[in-house]
Design an enzyme around this catalytic site. Sequence first.
Site, mmCIF file in Angstrom:
data_model
loop_
_atom_site.group_PDB
_atom_site.id
_atom_site.type_symbol
_atom_site.label_atom_id
_atom_site.label_comp_id
_atom_site.label_asym_id
_atom_site.label_seq_id
_atom_site.Cartn_x
_atom_site.Cartn_y
_atom_site.Cartn_z
ATOM 1 N N GLU A 1 -5.539 14.716 0.666
ATOM 2 C CA GLU A 1 -6.407 15.120 1.507
ATOM 3 C C GLU A 1 -5.869 16.660 2.106
ATOM 4 O O GLU A 1 -4.698 16.786 2.200
ATOM 5 C CB GLU A 1 -6.039 13.999 2.678
ATOM 6 C CG GLU A 1 -6.549 12.748 2.387
ATOM 7 C CD GLU A 1 -7.945 12.689 1.842
ATOM 8 O OE1 GLU A 1 -9.082 13.209 2.752
ATOM 9 O OE2 GLU A 1 -8.656 12.274 0.873
ATOM 10 N N CYS B 1 -5.895 19.046 11.179
ATOM 11 C CA CYS B 1 -6.794 19.417 9.994
ATOM 12 C C CYS B 1 -8.315 19.333 10.580
ATOM 13 O O CYS B 1 -9.292 19.839 10.213
ATOM 14 C CB CYS B 1 -6.434 18.351 8.691
ATOM 15 S SG CYS B 1 -6.252 16.579 9.354
HETATM 16 P P1 NAD Z 1 1.288 22.229 2.949
HETATM 17 O O1 NAD Z 1 0.538 22.205 1.793
HETATM 18 O O2 NAD Z 1 2.070 23.598 2.815
HETATM 19 O O3 NAD Z 1 2.672 21.012 2.746
HETATM 20 C C1 NAD Z 1 2.270 19.625 2.602
HETATM 21 C C2 NAD Z 1 3.437 18.981 1.697
HETATM 22 O O4 NAD Z 1 3.272 19.666 0.485
HETATM 23 C C3 NAD Z 1 4.851 19.350 2.455
HETATM 24 O O5 NAD Z 1 5.493 18.323 2.270
HETATM 25 C C4 NAD Z 1 5.196 20.586 1.356
HETATM 26 O O6 NAD Z 1 6.786 20.649 1.460
HETATM 27 C C5 NAD Z 1 4.634 19.920 0.097
HETATM 28 N N1 NAD Z 1 4.539 21.006 -0.729
HETATM 29 C C6 NAD Z 1 4.746 22.292 -0.716
HETATM 30 N N2 NAD Z 1 4.612 22.885 -2.121
HETATM 31 C C7 NAD Z 1 4.493 21.854 -3.037
HETATM 32 C C8 NAD Z 1 4.350 21.866 -4.229
HETATM 33 N N3 NAD Z 1 4.351 22.905 -5.113
HETATM 34 N N4 NAD Z 1 4.452 20.713 -5.112
HETATM 35 C C9 NAD Z 1 4.474 19.384 -4.039
HETATM 36 N N5 NAD Z 1 4.638 19.427 -2.836
HETATM 37 C C10 NAD Z 1 4.537 20.559 -2.334
HETATM 38 O O7 NAD Z 1 0.789 21.820 4.273
HETATM 39 P P2 NAD Z 1 1.271 21.751 5.852
HETATM 40 O O8 NAD Z 1 1.322 23.137 6.138
HETATM 41 O O9 NAD Z 1 2.386 20.900 5.845
HETATM 42 O O10 NAD Z 1 0.251 21.058 6.673
HETATM 43 C C11 NAD Z 1 -1.101 21.759 7.007
HETATM 44 C C12 NAD Z 1 -2.166 21.483 6.204
HETATM 45 O O11 NAD Z 1 -2.403 20.351 5.703
HETATM 46 C C13 NAD Z 1 -3.370 22.242 6.552
HETATM 47 O O12 NAD Z 1 -4.283 22.788 5.545
HETATM 48 C C14 NAD Z 1 -4.158 20.940 7.116
HETATM 49 O O13 NAD Z 1 -5.701 20.878 7.195
HETATM 50 C C15 NAD Z 1 -3.999 19.954 6.179
HETATM 51 N N6 NAD Z 1 -4.018 18.358 6.556
HETATM 52 C C16 NAD Z 1 -4.989 17.802 5.928
HETATM 53 C C17 NAD Z 1 -5.069 16.421 6.571
HETATM 54 C C18 NAD Z 1 -6.378 15.500 5.921
HETATM 55 O O14 NAD Z 1 -6.279 14.379 6.400
HETATM 56 N N7 NAD Z 1 -7.291 16.238 5.432
HETATM 57 C C19 NAD Z 1 -4.271 16.049 7.668
HETATM 58 C C20 NAD Z 1 -3.260 16.820 8.176
HETATM 59 C C21 NAD Z 1 -3.131 18.085 7.683
#
Ligand code: NAD
Length: 523
Positions: free
Chosen positions: A292, A326
Amino acid sequence: MQITSEITPFVNEPFTDFSVEENAKAFQSALESAEASFPVVVRLHIDGEDCEGGGGTFSSTDPSLTSRVVANSAKANKDDTLRAIAGAHKAFGDWARRTAAERAEYLFKAARIMRLRKHQFSAMMVYEVGKSWAEADGDTAEAIDFLEFYAREALRYARKQPLTRVRGEDNELRYIPLGVGAAIPPWNFPLAIMVGVTMAPIVAGNCMLLKPSSDSPGIASMFLDLMKEVGLPAGVLQFVPGSGAEVGNTMVEHAAIRFINFTGSMEVGKGIYQKAGTTPDGQIWLKRVVAEMGGKDFIFVDEDADLDKAVTGTYSAAFGFQGQKCSACSRLILHEKIHDAFIEKLLPLVEATTIGHPSEHKNFLAAMINESAMNQALEGIANAKKEGNTLVAGGERASEDGWFLQPTVFTGVGRNDHIFREELFAPVLAVHKVANFEEGVEAANDTMFGLTGAYFGRNEERIAQAQTELHAGNLYINRKCTGALVGVHPFGGFNMSGTDSKAGGRDYLALFTQAKLVSRAVK
Ligand code: NAD
């Protein structure tokens, strides 16, 4: 485990009414206790044991007062992650064979305790990620909802499934778990989403590695403590805080990981999807990826809309929790006939925004999650100015104590301007003017994302058309585009917003199971 719950139909957890003095006092006292506990100490939890991490430590700080350390966390490295994967595999044999009722009971029990300690969980989010009282309370309520909802769903999936009958056979369809999965949640719903992406697979019979976001290990460890308290068996939930690059990649690429449940940005989601698509030696399945991702969500206000309703809905959806949802509205599409009147009503609200530390109830807007998020937003604002968009509110840092950004509005934004196309994840609203309904629909759909959207208008024919034509996973009519409720508004988006898994919906648990058909010949 003894099964004690009488299963009542699912209802959403009510939000706390802070205008009631007793509630406000209770919350204030939870804030004081939380503050006195900082910095909390977070450890890994592998095979039922708390332990230090091979990667050293890292800290989370209060984004609204950056000198305050909220949590000091142990940091898992690759070896810790490998150990957690192996332990989860051992635990899977037993956990997969438990009945759905037994597994659900852990979630029901956790929900009951979380409800009793609601404000403690919420208070942690006020400090660790900058949630206002109401936003933090909503996050905790959603976490309780996920526990209650998915526990009931596990019981429903375990029931006899309807199949067409044929003579001479007894047929049965069972939803069995997949194996060991990786839960990778974001920081912005650090309790609700973290609980949802981890516990839905667990109640379906899988064992999980949870790697919380590095911005919110404190709240994640509070939840871990709760699951220890309810006696979740060792190895079912392995807690491995650490970096995305090391812990995340190790999980995603490992042959023994069966599926990944990710919520976060599009960039990281795409990387995970790609890496999970390779099949290392010894891997005997294709990994399942539930991802997501981001959004560039719209509110489209038509010429005949109730402007007051549309203005308050837009204000709340664009600036609530600093635009870091999001589902937040970052594109406002206005019919030219109401454009000026709308902006005239919106700007006084924006100017009157109370900004400050979220521990003070009066503050609506707090700091952004971290320095790099704020700088990225400031860069987006500078680019928007360069592209000729008109800044009509905000645009600057609001305080040096933390990563505060003023609520910001640009008008005169074109469909190809960066600020209309790229997710900034900040309190920044791009306003685009359209000449008619058709142009509005086209502008709303002109995006690679497709998470949430809202249409405000009164004409029934146009509403019907909007319902069909507007392409968003969660489309709302005459209400704001944020605030999805578990079970009421199953949540997930189209295209680059992800795999549209509909969290909080009745299809969700199926994603973490495989259907096994058993056909038995009978006389
Ligand atoms: P992010 O993608 O930076 O991080 C999300 C998670 O992924 C964190 O736990 C992070 O440590 C991990 N991560 C980072 N690099 C990785 C890798 N190479 N391999 C595996 N895991 C890795 O996102 P964020 O800043 O934590 O959250 C904000 C984003 O999330 C925004 O884009 C928002 O729109 C989205 N979001 C989407 C939903 C939805 O339901 N669609 C809900 C909430 C947030």
